[in-house]
Design an enzyme around this catalytic site. Structure first.
Site, PDB file in Angstrom:
ATOM      1  N   THR A 113      -0.554  -4.668   3.237  1.00 23.20           N
ATOM      2  CA  THR A 113       0.825  -4.282   3.578  1.00 23.20           C
ATOM      3  C   THR A 113       0.926  -2.842   4.092  1.00 23.20           C
ATOM      4  O   THR A 113       1.978  -2.430   4.550  1.00 23.20           O
ATOM      5  CB  THR A 113       1.770  -4.420   2.354  1.00 23.20           C
ATOM      6  OG1 THR A 113       1.282  -3.556   1.320  1.00 23.20           O
ATOM      7  CG2 THR A 113       1.818  -5.850   1.830  1.00 23.20           C
ATOM      8  N   ALA A 138      -4.696   0.984  -2.459  1.00 23.62           N
ATOM      9  CA  ALA A 138      -4.727   2.173  -3.323  1.00 23.62           C
ATOM     10  C   ALA A 138      -3.309   2.690  -3.494  1.00 23.62           C
ATOM     11  O   ALA A 138      -2.427   2.360  -2.696  1.00 23.62           O
ATOM     12  CB  ALA A 138      -5.579   3.276  -2.700  1.00 23.62           C
ATOM     13  N   SER A 145      -1.713   5.822  -2.623  1.00 21.71           N
ATOM     14  CA  SER A 145      -2.342   6.717  -1.647  1.00 21.71           C
ATOM     15  C   SER A 145      -1.580   8.003  -1.356  1.00 21.71           C
ATOM     16  O   SER A 145      -2.016   8.791  -0.529  1.00 21.71           O
ATOM     17  CB  SER A 145      -2.544   5.953  -0.331  1.00 21.71           C
ATOM     18  OG  SER A 145      -1.289   5.628   0.222  1.00 21.71           O
ATOM     19  N   SER A 179     -11.779   9.066   1.441  1.00 14.67           N
ATOM     20  CA  SER A 179     -10.746   9.937   2.015  1.00 14.67           C
ATOM     21  C   SER A 179     -11.213  11.377   2.139  1.00 14.67           C
ATOM     22  O   SER A 179     -11.959  11.888   1.287  1.00 14.67           O
ATOM     23  CB  SER A 179      -9.525   9.889   1.089  1.00 14.67           C
ATOM     24  OG  SER A 179      -8.658  10.960   1.355  1.00 14.67           O
ATOM     25  N   GLU A 188      -9.483  13.736   1.417  1.00 12.68           N
ATOM     26  CA  GLU A 188      -8.949  14.466   0.258  1.00 12.68           C
ATOM     27  C   GLU A 188     -10.051  14.761  -0.760  1.00 12.68           C
ATOM     28  O   GLU A 188      -9.897  15.639  -1.605  1.00 12.68           O
ATOM     29  CB  GLU A 188      -7.821  13.685  -0.408  1.00 12.68           C
ATOM     30  CG  GLU A 188      -6.515  13.657   0.376  1.00 12.68           C
ATOM     31  CD  GLU A 188      -5.812  15.010   0.462  1.00 12.68           C
ATOM     32  OE1 GLU A 188      -5.854  15.783  -0.500  1.00 12.68           O
ATOM     33  OE2 GLU A 188      -5.213  15.281   1.516  1.00 12.68           O
ATOM     34  N   TYR A 200      -5.392  12.041  -7.071  1.00 10.04           N
ATOM     35  CA  TYR A 200      -5.747  11.082  -6.022  1.00 10.04           C
ATOM     36  C   TYR A 200      -7.157  11.365  -5.476  1.00 10.04           C
ATOM     37  O   TYR A 200      -7.976  10.457  -5.351  1.00 10.04           O
ATOM     38  CB  TYR A 200      -4.715  11.150  -4.885  1.00 10.04           C
ATOM     39  CG  TYR A 200      -5.136  10.414  -3.634  1.00 10.04           C
ATOM     40  CD1 TYR A 200      -4.969   9.043  -3.519  1.00 10.04           C
ATOM     41  CD2 TYR A 200      -5.717  11.095  -2.560  1.00 10.04           C
ATOM     42  CE1 TYR A 200      -5.372   8.356  -2.376  1.00 10.04           C
ATOM     43  CE2 TYR A 200      -6.118  10.430  -1.417  1.00 10.04           C
ATOM     44  CZ  TYR A 200      -5.935   9.064  -1.322  1.00 10.04           C
ATOM     45  OH  TYR A 200      -6.343   8.398  -0.197  1.00 10.04           O
ATOM     46  N   ARG A 219       3.213   4.727   9.682  1.00 10.18           N
ATOM     47  CA  ARG A 219       2.958   5.607   8.548  1.00 10.18           C
ATOM     48  C   ARG A 219       4.187   5.656   7.650  1.00 10.18           C
ATOM     49  O   ARG A 219       5.326   5.689   8.133  1.00 10.18           O
ATOM     50  CB  ARG A 219       2.630   7.002   9.085  1.00 10.18           C
ATOM     51  CG  ARG A 219       2.162   8.003   8.044  1.00 10.18           C
ATOM     52  CD  ARG A 219       0.943   7.554   7.312  1.00 10.18           C
ATOM     53  NE  ARG A 219      -0.007   8.630   7.077  1.00 10.18           N
ATOM     54  CZ  ARG A 219      -0.887   8.619   6.068  1.00 10.18           C
ATOM     55  NH1 ARG A 219      -0.914   7.607   5.226  1.00 10.18           N
ATOM     56  NH2 ARG A 219      -1.748   9.614   5.935  1.00 10.18           N
TER      57      ARG A 219
HETATM   58  P1  GDP Z   1      -2.210  14.305   2.600  1.00  6.91           P
HETATM   59  O1  GDP Z   1      -3.135  15.187   3.372  1.00  6.91           O
HETATM   60  O2  GDP Z   1      -2.792  12.957   2.316  1.00  6.91           O
HETATM   61  O3  GDP Z   1      -1.662  14.928   1.367  1.00  6.91           O
HETATM   62  O4  GDP Z   1      -0.997  13.972   3.605  1.00  6.91           O
HETATM   63  P2  GDP Z   1       0.537  14.463   3.648  1.00  6.91           P
HETATM   64  O5  GDP Z   1       1.045  14.055   4.986  1.00  6.91           O
HETATM   65  O6  GDP Z   1       1.303  13.987   2.457  1.00  6.91           O
HETATM   66  O7  GDP Z   1       0.441  16.066   3.545  1.00  6.91           O
HETATM   67  C1  GDP Z   1      -0.230  16.815   4.502  1.00  6.91           C
HETATM   68  C2  GDP Z   1       0.052  18.298   4.286  1.00  6.91           C
HETATM   69  O8  GDP Z   1       1.410  18.565   4.595  1.00  6.91           O
HETATM   70  C3  GDP Z   1      -0.173  18.796   2.853  1.00  6.91           C
HETATM   71  O9  GDP Z   1      -0.890  20.010   2.926  1.00  6.91           O
HETATM   72  C4  GDP Z   1       1.228  19.060   2.339  1.00  6.91           C
HETATM   73  O10 GDP Z   1       1.314  20.107   1.375  1.00  6.91           O
HETATM   74  C5  GDP Z   1       1.931  19.459   3.623  1.00  6.91           C
HETATM   75  N1  GDP Z   1       3.396  19.329   3.547  1.00  6.91           N
HETATM   76  C6  GDP Z   1       4.312  20.318   3.771  1.00  6.91           C
HETATM   77  N2  GDP Z   1       5.552  19.868   3.575  1.00  6.91           N
HETATM   78  C7  GDP Z   1       5.435  18.555   3.219  1.00  6.91           C
HETATM   79  C8  GDP Z   1       6.398  17.554   2.870  1.00  6.91           C
HETATM   80  O11 GDP Z   1       7.601  17.763   2.864  1.00  6.91           O
HETATM   81  N3  GDP Z   1       5.896  16.306   2.582  1.00  6.91           N
HETATM   82  C9  GDP Z   1       4.545  16.031   2.602  1.00  6.91           C
HETATM   83  N4  GDP Z   1       4.113  14.788   2.326  1.00  6.91           N
HETATM   84  N5  GDP Z   1       3.634  16.974   2.898  1.00  6.91           N
HETATM   85  C10 GDP Z   1       4.066  18.212   3.192  1.00  6.91           C
END
Ligand code: GDP
Length: 327
Positions: free
Chosen positions: A10, A80, A82, A127, A129, A151, A186
């Site tokens: 999904t 996962a 995620s 990942s 990460e 994670y 996404r």
């Molecule tokens: P991730 O790399 O799997 O954690 O993907 P994300 O898209 O959730 O986050 C990517 C980066 O964007 C991280 O360094 C977050 O700290 C930064 N970021 C900054 N503002 C935001 C926000 O409002 N939402 C998310 N999801 N990430 C943010």
């Protein structure tokens, strides 16, 4: 006919991978969790030829039943929990699903395979990460892992357990260390989609500002549609192995905002972005940039969609979605 079982059908990657495998003539089975899961309708409308099975990564017997009924040649373990930010709030659940779920799936494959350990080819969605506080730039398959979130820790467990099953039992088990990959599919909790949705609403006058966290983090963002092709290529190799899948470019959240806002004609976004401590993380991954040399050489894989094209594709999609909503 080659048969594949996909967990996490999904999600963004599950849908792209199902489309790819169906286009290659595979019979595709997708594992979905829970009773009356609202995302099943999305799978049924996007990839109607996928056969849906019910099961849960935390329930080994349900995975064994899924193996018995799909009799797959290839298993793609994409399921996962995620979302990194959520993993601090739900560290135990993230561990159960994202870490121990991998062990359950490996066990289900091993038990199904009987005395032919390489009967089924297994893909584990690892990942970037896992690199966390990066120990080398760019990151490659041999870079020391230093995860920075529950994670990331859970993904490290799944990665090493996949390698361990390969080494212990001779399973054809590969691990793809995929850097961030995005698309119009996404989830809106991730920063790319959060930005492209907000920018399209701001352009259409239905939203004033976007509230974000750290704007200085850097990620190596690719297109999910390109990345599922790398997964498939890994399972076509004679030997199972581990591969970094990345573009080799890194961009900050500020650059993401530059490209997204410029695409709707806004050059200065400083009064459209508000920072809120709620969106900062207890520990941040400051910089990710992958070296995809091994995937390029061994798999013949190259990413086709670049960063700016990806962001524009997502903004265009969100503009169309927002217009439909308001008409
Ligand atoms: P991730 O790399 O799997 O954690 O993907 P994300 O898209 O959730 O986050 C990517 C980066 O964007 C991280 O360094 C977050 O700290 C930064 N970021 C900054 N503002 C935001 C926000 O409002 N939402 C998310 N999801 N990430 C943010």
């Amino acid at each position: 006919m080659t048969r594949a079982l996909i967990t996490g059908i999904t999600g963004q990657d599950g849908l792209y991978l199902a489309e790819l495998l169906l286009s290659k003539g595979y019979e595709v089975y997708g594992l979905v969790r829970g009773q009356n899961n609202p995302k099943v309708a999305l799978v049924e409308s996007t990839v109607p030829d996928v056969k849906i099975l019910t099961g849960d990564l935390t329930d080994l017997s349900s995975l064994m039943r899924a193996m018995a009924s799909s009799r797959p040649d290839e298993v793609y373990n994409l399921g996962a929990i995620s979302f990194v930010a959520y993993s601090w709030e739900n560290a135990h659940l993230t561990t159960e699903v994202t870490a121990k779920g991998v062990l359950n799936m490996l066990e289900a494959v091993r038990l199904y395979s009987g005395d032919d350990p390489a009967k089924v080819r297994f893909y584990q969605a690892s990942s970037s990460e896992m690199f966390g506080r990066v120990q080398e730039v760019p990151q490659r398959e041999t870079t020391l892992l230093w995860p920075r979130s529950p994670y990331g820790v859970a993904k490290v467990y799944g990665h090493y357990m996949t390698i361990n099953y390969r080494e212990s039992y001779g399973m054809h088990a590969s691990s793809g260390i995929l850097f961030n990959h995005e698309s119009p599919r996404r989830g809106p909790e991730f920063v790319t989609r959060k930005v492209t949705q907000a920018v399209s609403r701001i352009a259409l006058g239905t939203q004033d500002v976007i509230t974000l966290g750290n704007l200085d983090a850097r990620r190596d963002w690719g297109f999910a549609g390109d990345y599922v092709d790398a997964m498939w290529r890994m399972l076509q190799q004679d030997e199972a192995d581990d591969y970094v899948v990345a573009t080799g470019e890194t961009h900050s959240i500020r650059e993401l905002l530059d490209v997204a806002f410029a695409h709707v004609g806004i050059e200065d976004w400083s009064d459209k972005v508000v920072q809120d401590p709620r969106f900062f993380r207890p520990a941040e991954v400051d910089l990710l940039i992958g070296d995809p040399a091994k995937a390029k050489e061994a798999l013949g894989w190259t990413p086709k969609v670049g960063f700016e094209e990806l962001v524009r594709m997502m903004v265009d999609n969100d503009l169309a979605e927002q217009r439909k909503l308001s008409s």
